[in-house]
Every structure is written in C-alpha cells, then in structure tokens.
Design a protein around this motif. Structure first.
Motif, PDB file in Angstrom:
ATOM      1  N   TYR A 115       0.398  16.589 -22.453  1.00 48.10           N
ATOM      2  CA  TYR A 115       1.822  16.703 -22.243  1.00 48.10           C
ATOM      3  C   TYR A 115       2.574  15.581 -22.955  1.00 48.10           C
ATOM      4  CZ  TYR A 115       5.997  17.825 -19.625  1.00 48.10           C
ATOM      5  OH  TYR A 115       7.251  18.205 -19.285  1.00 48.10           O
ATOM      6  N   VAL A 116       2.050  14.370 -22.814  1.00 44.38           N
ATOM      7  CA  VAL A 116       2.669  13.232 -23.489  1.00 44.38           C
ATOM      8  C   VAL A 116       2.595  13.434 -24.998  1.00 44.38           C
ATOM      9  CG1 VAL A 116       2.433  10.766 -23.958  1.00 44.38           C
ATOM     10  CG2 VAL A 116       2.270  11.600 -21.612  1.00 44.38           C
ATOM     11  N   HIS A 119       5.262  15.768 -26.219  1.00 44.82           N
ATOM     12  CA  HIS A 119       6.678  15.423 -26.065  1.00 44.82           C
ATOM     13  C   HIS A 119       7.079  14.056 -26.589  1.00 44.82           C
ATOM     14  CE1 HIS A 119       6.395  18.756 -23.104  1.00 44.82           C
ATOM     15  NE2 HIS A 119       7.545  19.055 -23.661  1.00 44.82           N
ATOM     16  N   VAL A 120       6.110  13.249 -26.994  1.00 47.03           N
ATOM     17  CA  VAL A 120       6.479  11.920 -27.475  1.00 47.03           C
ATOM     18  C   VAL A 120       6.161  11.798 -28.958  1.00 47.03           C
ATOM     19  CG1 VAL A 120       6.027   9.448 -27.267  1.00 47.03           C
ATOM     20  CG2 VAL A 120       6.114  10.866 -25.215  1.00 47.03           C
ATOM     21  N   THR A 121       7.162  11.363 -29.712  1.00 49.96           N
ATOM     22  CA  THR A 121       6.942  11.040 -31.117  1.00 49.96           C
ATOM     23  C   THR A 121       7.384   9.601 -31.332  1.00 49.96           C
ATOM     24  OG1 THR A 121       9.092  12.027 -31.528  1.00 49.96           O
ATOM     25  CG2 THR A 121       7.156  13.351 -32.124  1.00 49.96           C
ATOM     26  N   LEU A 125       2.867   6.174 -30.767  1.00 52.40           N
ATOM     27  CA  LEU A 125       3.451   5.761 -29.495  1.00 52.40           C
ATOM     28  C   LEU A 125       2.835   6.572 -28.344  1.00 52.40           C
ATOM     29  CD1 LEU A 125       5.469   3.998 -28.015  1.00 52.40           C
ATOM     30  CD2 LEU A 125       7.197   5.775 -28.364  1.00 52.40           C
ATOM     31  N   LYS A 128      -0.365   5.123 -27.615  1.00 49.99           N
ATOM     32  CA  LYS A 128      -0.209   3.839 -26.931  1.00 49.99           C
ATOM     33  C   LYS A 128       0.086   4.057 -25.445  1.00 49.99           C
ATOM     34  CE  LYS A 128       1.804  -0.555 -28.058  1.00 49.99           C
ATOM     35  NZ  LYS A 128       2.928  -1.263 -28.660  1.00 49.99           N
ATOM     36  N   ILE A 129       0.937   5.025 -25.179  1.00 51.63           N
ATOM     37  CA  ILE A 129       1.271   5.330 -23.782  1.00 51.63           C
ATOM     38  C   ILE A 129       0.027   5.758 -23.028  1.00 51.63           C
ATOM     39  CG2 ILE A 129       2.457   6.999 -22.302  1.00 51.63           C
ATOM     40  CD1 ILE A 129       4.792   6.902 -24.212  1.00 51.63           C
ATOM     41  N   SER A 132      -2.156   2.965 -22.120  1.00 47.19           N
ATOM     42  CA  SER A 132      -1.607   1.831 -21.370  1.00 47.19           C
ATOM     43  C   SER A 132      -2.018   1.918 -19.904  1.00 47.19           C
ATOM     44  CB  SER A 132      -0.077   1.803 -21.501  1.00 47.19           C
ATOM     45  OG  SER A 132       0.474   2.841 -20.715  1.00 47.19           O
ATOM     46  N   ARG A 133      -2.131   0.755 -19.275  1.00 50.95           N
ATOM     47  CA  ARG A 133      -2.510   0.746 -17.861  1.00 50.95           C
ATOM     48  C   ARG A 133      -1.377   1.284 -17.003  1.00 50.95           C
ATOM     49  NH1 ARG A 133      -5.676  -4.761 -16.518  1.00 50.95           N
ATOM     50  NH2 ARG A 133      -6.657  -3.475 -14.924  1.00 50.95           N
ATOM     51  N   LEU A 134      -0.172   1.115 -17.493  1.00 55.45           N
ATOM     52  CA  LEU A 134       0.981   1.643 -16.763  1.00 55.45           C
ATOM     53  C   LEU A 134       0.838   3.152 -16.575  1.00 55.45           C
ATOM     54  CD1 LEU A 134       3.827   1.400 -15.602  1.00 55.45           C
ATOM     55  CD2 LEU A 134       4.714   1.556 -17.926  1.00 55.45           C
ATOM     56  N   PHE A 135       0.352   3.780 -17.626  1.00 55.78           N
ATOM     57  CA  PHE A 135       0.170   5.225 -17.590  1.00 55.78           C
ATOM     58  C   PHE A 135      -0.854   5.609 -16.511  1.00 55.78           C
ATOM     59  CE2 PHE A 135      -1.916   9.087 -19.226  1.00 55.78           C
ATOM     60  CZ  PHE A 135      -0.817   9.912 -19.307  1.00 55.78           C
TER      61      PHE A 135
ATOM     62  N   PHE B 183       0.637  -4.922 -12.023  1.00 50.01           N
ATOM     63  CA  PHE B 183       1.612  -3.873 -12.281  1.00 50.01           C
ATOM     64  C   PHE B 183       3.026  -4.439 -12.292  1.00 50.01           C
ATOM     65  CE2 PHE B 183       4.449  -0.460 -11.307  1.00 50.01           C
ATOM     66  CZ  PHE B 183       4.019   0.490 -12.191  1.00 50.01           C
ATOM     67  N   LEU B 186       3.652  -6.338 -15.236  1.00 50.36           N
ATOM     68  CA  LEU B 186       3.877  -5.435 -16.349  1.00 50.36           C
ATOM     69  C   LEU B 186       5.352  -5.048 -16.447  1.00 50.36           C
ATOM     70  CD1 LEU B 186       1.494  -4.121 -18.048  1.00 50.36           C
ATOM     71  CD2 LEU B 186       2.025  -2.055 -16.793  1.00 50.36           C
ATOM     72  N   ILE B 208       7.128   1.766 -24.698  1.00 50.62           N
ATOM     73  CA  ILE B 208       6.267   2.562 -23.814  1.00 50.62           C
ATOM     74  C   ILE B 208       7.087   3.150 -22.676  1.00 50.62           C
ATOM     75  CG2 ILE B 208       4.411   2.415 -22.116  1.00 50.62           C
ATOM     76  CD1 ILE B 208       2.797   0.905 -23.956  1.00 50.62           C
ATOM     77  N   VAL B 215       9.418  11.638 -21.074  1.00 43.23           N
ATOM     78  CA  VAL B 215       8.610  12.724 -20.531  1.00 43.23           C
ATOM     79  C   VAL B 215       8.910  12.963 -19.056  1.00 43.23           C
ATOM     80  CG1 VAL B 215       6.268  13.543 -20.150  1.00 43.23           C
ATOM     81  CG2 VAL B 215       6.791  12.196 -22.174  1.00 43.23           C
TER      82      VAL B 215
END
Lengths: 351, 384
Positions: A115-116, A119-121, A125, A128-129, A132-135, B183, B186, B208, B215
């Motif tokens: 999905y990412v 929808h992400v360009t 990037l 990278k998303i 990422s740990r955030l993801f 987190f 971050l 990011i 999204v």
C-alpha cells in the motif's frame, strides 16, 4: 428425536444463470445455499474450535461443484487450510488447491507495505518508510490498521477481474473469483474486524486510505454481496455465543446471518422403540455384562446419551437463529481429511 | 510413576500453573478443577479465569464471577470427607483487561495526565482491542497476585485465542510497543509547542512522516503522537520494568505451563507447538492434558467380536442389529482415533508420565461435585 430443518421446500433442480451468462442445469440444492453461494464474499464466523475451517472448505466444495471459482481465504496464521490440503503455508498469492478452489492467506504487513509502495513517491522514500521503526510501531499500535489492511485485500480480490478465457477480444471480463470464502478468526476478533469501517470512517476522512475504507464499507454492508455464516456446536458455550452473535450481527454490524451450521451433531440412530428394546435386552438376565452384546449396547447407550445431551442446544439454535440452520453430522475421527470434508459437503443433497 | 499434577501436593511444588491451549478444549473447566485439586491438597488456591460464562460460576457455586476475589464455598462439596472441609480454601477471580490496564496507568502516570490518557483513542484501543493486550494483562494480574503473596497456588486460565501460542507471544509484542521510549525520541525533533503548551507534530519537517501522513492521513499521526506524549518517559520505564519482571516470573521455577488439548487435530497440533515453543524459551513445561478422550485411562486392546455368536441369543430385527453394529463400530473408530491422538502426544515427549487423559464426561459440569469427579483423574499416568 430428529430435528426438522427449517422450511425451504423449494429445492427442486433449479436452472440458474452461471457466471458466464449461460444457463446451466444444476444438482438439486436448497435455495438458501443457492443464494448464499451467489454472494461475492462469505465470512465463516464462530468461536475457536467449532470447525470454521471445515465448514469453509465444505462450502467451497459445494461451490466448486457448481463450477464456481472459489477463493478460500485464511485470516491470521493458523495455517489450518494449508494443513488440511497438505500443502505449504498459503500466501498472498492465491494457490490452486483443486479444480476450482484457490487458497490464500492475508498478510496484513505485506499488504501495508504494498500500500505504501503504491501511494508514496519517490520509490526510495517508500522504501525508507517501510524500513523505518516508526512504520513498525504504527503497524503494531495504530488502531485497526492491520485489520483495515486485511479487509482491503479482500476488497481488492473482490474487484479483481480478468479477461474471459477463450475470448479473442480483450473486452469481455469475468471476476477472477466468483466467491470469496473467509475462514474468519475467533468471534471476538472477527467482530471487531467487521465493525472497523464503521469506526474508522469518522476518524480517517481524506486520502487513499479513506477511499479504501469507504469502498470496503459499501461491500460489507451490501447484503447482495456479503453474507455471514455462523458455525456452532451443540454445546452450552458455543450456543450462548451464537445467540449473542445473532443480536450483534443485527444490531451492531447490520449484516445478515445467512446460515448457521451446527457442527458435530451425533446421529439420532435409535428411536424410542429401539431404546425400549435395548432396556429389555439389558434386563434379559443378570449376567448380561458378560455377554458380547453388552459392548454393543454400551456403545449405543453412550452415543445416544451424547445425542440427547446435544438435543436442547440444537433446539435452541433452531429457535433463535436468523436464516437457515444446517446440521452437520459428527465424524468419528480426529483427523478429518479433505475427502471426508467433501463427503460432509453433500448436505446439499439431503432434502 | 506419578501424574503431572502430583507436584501440586508437594509443599515445594509450583506456585503458578498456567493452562494454555487453543479455544474450545475445556481449558476453563480444567483450570477450575486444578484449582479445586490444589485447594483439596491443602493449598490456598486462586483460580484466575477469563471466562465470564455462567456455567463456570455455577459449577463453582458462585452467583457470578467478579474482578474481585471471591471465596468458593468448598464446604458444599458433597463427596468431600468431613475432616478436609475446613482446610480447603479456594478463590476465584475474573480477569478484565481494561481495568487491569487502567490500574497500571494509575500506578505509573502522573495524576494530571491520567484522565488524558484514559480519554485518548489510542489508549482505548490498546487497552481494549489490540491483539495481545488481553494476554499481557492476564500475566500482569498474575504477577500482581503473586507479589501480594496471599496464595499458595495460582491457576491461570488463558484467554480463548485460536492459537495457544498467542499467549506466549503477546507480551513481547506489547513490550515492543510500550516498553521502549525511543518512539517518543523519534518523534521529539518534530514536535512543536503549540499555543497552549500542547505540542504539535511538525509533519513537514520529516520526509518519512510526510510520506506516512500521505497514506494514513495527518489525523492518524497527530492522534498517535498525542498518545505517545502522554505515555511519557515515566510510563515507559515503569511499564518496561514491570514487563521484564513478569517475564522472569513466567520463566522461573515456581511456574508450570500445562498444554490443554483434546484428541482433535487442531488443538493437538497447537499443544505440540506450544511444547516446542516453551522448550525453546526455557520455560517450564508441565505436561499435556488431553480432555474428552473416549475410553481414557486404560489403553486396552480393542477386541474383535464374532457378530454371529454375539447376537445369537437375542431376538432382534436385522434393522436393530445393524444399528447396534454400526453404532458400536463408530464408537470403536472414535476410540481408535483418540488412542492414536494420545499416542502422538506421548511420542512427542517420549514418555507417558507427562500426558494426562481426561475421559469424555457423560453430561456437563454443573457443580462442584462434577469438578471433583474430574480431579479424580489427575493422579493417573498414560502408558505407551
């Protein structure tokens, strides 16, 4: 002692329009099943251990006999469909399990990644998303994200069309799958899954995800396209849960329960007269317990007792169910095979 | 050879017994029976259950189960010998994930933040629906009870997940989310103080975050950052310390895990899987309990009977005779299949003394006496 099935007398051989637009004569089946299998999406729900996977496969077998292309979907990671078909764990890519049945497993994480990417360009990037740990965090902790992704996958399978084989022009398309049968997770989890679009629509209002959720909602809440099926057992807890389920499906989900399957029903072999005769044999003489017949009588007693223990639960479901109630006979084995499930699916001939 | 539950009678035996298994195997009933068994062996016992079912409360002789400890009226047990009655102490308590979570927040969060946390959408999701929160909270409650040191034995009935393993995996997942504060680190560089001292997420500053918000929508990230801010450093520290302690207790020598199954394939596979997983994680495996076994206990050979001689002395219609034969054969099939299933489990661990079979009960468990009937199988072992 036998319980009557609810009235659906109209089940003579029917002529129905098949997916290719041709009239195909079909074996005699109940109209409830006919309309259930003409949906696009069927969720097989129920408490853990009631036999959801068995019923999902049995339904797929019936649809297969009707020449429908079926996708059997596993949510979660139990691998029970793959185990029964004795194949490697299923994946996002549907795998052919038999002539008209495909199997797949929804992997919400892979889905979100795709999905990412979509929808992400620019691409780097998106990469990278995803790494990422955030993801990872968002994926685990964001309410409903996993579930929305799983549902999104079903939604896209439902929308998938492919050129009709044999067609020389690219203009004729048919759905890749006529019917998607979802072997749902245990009731509580499955409920929150199906409620999700309702909860998320006010939370997520713009963006591609918002569109996906609204599309999903339209699919789930269209009774022509989506139906619920409940699997239960003739025991106290599963029946209590079934009764709760009917009210939640009606009031909370607003989705119809097309059918309830009471799984593992012991056969009602002995009539009242038979039981009297058994008693008289037992009284035959005092040394009866040494007679070889006593073993047969003991088995009859035990299995008859189990059937009568089930009786009130069976009756309760018949009394409280919305939609059709189908009893599925108990199989005297712990390790059902695909062939046995296929035999079970012959419940369609019973009427 | 002694049965797997014999250790309960030992004063130095386990203090925590965790019953795992996939849904529908009768875990709750088995847990209650183990509790009764413990109480009758003279241990002050607590059964911690997740099942709000009427039936369990009924069978324990309670009006309803509650999140507060309730004493089970063991004196109502008819079969019990007079002398034992006053000694047996059994309690039951229901687990509630949300309220346990709230207690945790109350313990660690500063008072001015508490309400904000309770009202946050993410918190509500986390404490109510998130996969794993129930399982984690069960362990949390168990730890709390254990630390209070009021009971000699605590029996934990685990949540009805489809997979037995969820119970072991969930706490780690939970810890991954709430146990580390990186987190918030971050997010920190992208937080701006807003006009009333609230900090807002500066999404523009991070490619990011920008990508993710494209999204998922801006809102989702804002809400999430809001929660993470409330769930401040103190919460992270308290939570992760606690989680580590819970994990240590679970792997310690005072705990015993039992894998509850039936002879059916799915629960059986799960039980085996659980066994492997416990071994892998160095956690104490107590044994398999196989519930609802046809002809459990003895594994006598099933004799073939000569049908002609068997029925010769009775006058019976062919139809009746056929029914009896067919029924008996079905029953034998089932027994054979159950026997194979049990042997598969015995084979898995190489010996029968860690496999306990509970026969298929005639009728349902409705009162303490029925539970007591179950405990009578607890001292048995399975022979290969």
């Amino acid at each position: 002692m036998a319980v009557e099935n609810s009235d659906d007398g109209n089940n003579k051989g029917v002529l129905t329009v098949g997916q290719n637009g041709l009239s195909v004569p079909r074996e005699s089946i109940g109209t409830w099943l006919d309309s259930l299998l003409s949906r696009r999406l069927v969720f097989v729900m129920g408490k853990g251990g009631v036999g959801k996977t068995t019923i999902s496969i049995a339904l797929a077998c019936v649809a297969e006999r009707m020449k429908k292309k079926v996708l059997l979907v596993e949510l979660g990671d139990t691998n029970s469909i793959a185990r029964l078909y004795q194949v490697q764990a299923l994946s996002e890519v549907p795998r052919k399990l038999s002539q008209h049945i495909w199997g797949a497993r929804v992997d919400p994480k892979a889905e979100l990644e795709a999905y990412v990417r979509a929808h992400v360009t620019p691409k780097f990037l998106a990469r990278k998303i995803i790494h990422s740990r955030l993801f990872d965090y968002l994926f685990e902790a964001a309410p409903g994200l996993k579930e929305v992704m799983s549902l999104g996958r079903l939604w896209r399978w439902e929308k998938e069309y492919q050129p009709l084989s044999g067609s020389t022009f690219g203009s004729t398309f048919s759905p890749t799958f006529d019917l998607i049968i979802v072997d749902a997770p245990a009731t509580g989890h499955a409920m929150s899954l199906l409620r999700l679009p309702d909860l998320l629509i006010p939370m997520i209002q713009v963006g591609p995800l918002a569109n996906q959720i609204r599309g999903l909602q339209r699919l789930l809440k269209n009774p022509q396209k989506t139906s619920l099926v409940l699997v239960s057992l003739p025991e106290e807890l599963p029946v209590n849960e079934a009764v709760e389920f009917y009210s939640m499906a009606e009031n909370m989900l607003n989705m119809p329960v097309a059918a309830t399957f009471i799984n593992c029903v012991y056969p009602a072999v002995f009539s009242q007269a038979d039981l009297l005769q058994i008693e008289s044999i037992e009284r035959y003489d005092r040394d009866f317990s040494f007679s070889p017949v006593s073993k047969f009588i003991a088995s009859a007693r035990i299995l008859n007792r189990r059937r009568s223990d089930q009786q009130k639960h069976i009756e309760e479901i018949h009394a409280k169910a919305n939609g059709h109630v189908q009893e599925i006979p108990f199989c005297f084995t712990n390790d059902l095979t695909i062939n046995q499930i296929q035999e079970l699916s012959s419940f369609t001939h019973h009427h | 050879m002694t049965g797997i539950l014999n250790c309960i009678k030992d004063p130095e035996g386990p203090e925590i017994i965790v019953c795992c298994g996939s849904g529908g195997v009768g875990k709750t009933t088995i847990s209650a029976a183990i509790g009764l068994y413990g109480a009758l062996s003279g241990k002050k016992t607590m059964v911690l259950t997740i099942d709000p079912a009427r039936r369990l409360a009924d069978s324990l002789g309670l009006k309803r189960l509650d999140i507060d400890a309730q004493r089970v009226p063991v004196e109502n047990l008819h079969i019990m010998e007079e002398s034992r009655a006053p000694a047996a102490e059994l309690f039951a308590m229901m687990l509630d994930s949300k309220s346990t979570f709230d207690q945790l927040v109350t313990r660690y969060a500063s008072p001015e933040f508490r309400e904000n946390i309770f009202e946050n959408r993410y918190y509500q999701h986390l404490s109510n629906n998130m996969a794993g929160s129930y399982e984690y909270m069960a362990m949390e409650k168990l730890y709390e009870l254990f630390s209070q040191n009021q009971y000699d034995l605590i029996v934990l009935d685990t949540p009805p997940s489809r997979r037995a393993l969820d119970f072991l995996d969930a706490p780690q997942r939970m810890l991954n989310i709430l146990g580390h504060n990186f987190f918030i680190k971050l997010f920190r560089p992208y937080l701006n103080t807003g006009k009333w001292g609230f900090r807002l997420l500066n999404i523009v500053a991070s490619p990011i975050l920008r990508g993710i918000s494209k999204v998922l929508g801006h809102q989702v990230l804002e809400d999430f950052a809001g929660f993470m801010q409330l769930w401040d450093d103190i919460m992270f520290e308290g939570f992760s310390r606690r989680a580590t302690e819970v994990k240590e207790l679970m792997a310690g020598n005072k705990t015993l895990f039992l894998a509850v199954s039936t002879p059916q394939r799915l629960p059986r596979e799960e039980a085996k899987f659980l066994y492997d997983k416990l071994l892998q994680n160095n956690m104490p495996f107590g044994g398999f309990i196989v519930n609802r076994v046809n002809s459990a206990g003895t594994c006598k050979e099933i004799h073939e009977v000569d049908l002609n001689t068997a029925f010769s002395e009775f006058h019976m219609k062919t139809d009746m005779k056929n029914k009896l034969i067919a029924t008996h054969n079905s029953h034998l099939e089932m027994k054979k299949s159950d026997k194979q299933a049990v042997q598969g489990l015995i084979g898995k661990i190489g010996s029968g003394n860690k496999v306990l079979q509970i026969p298929y009960a005639a009728g349902e468990i409705v009162n303490l006496d029925d539970l007591y009937r179950l405990t009578r199988y607890f001292d048995r072992v399975s022979y290969i």
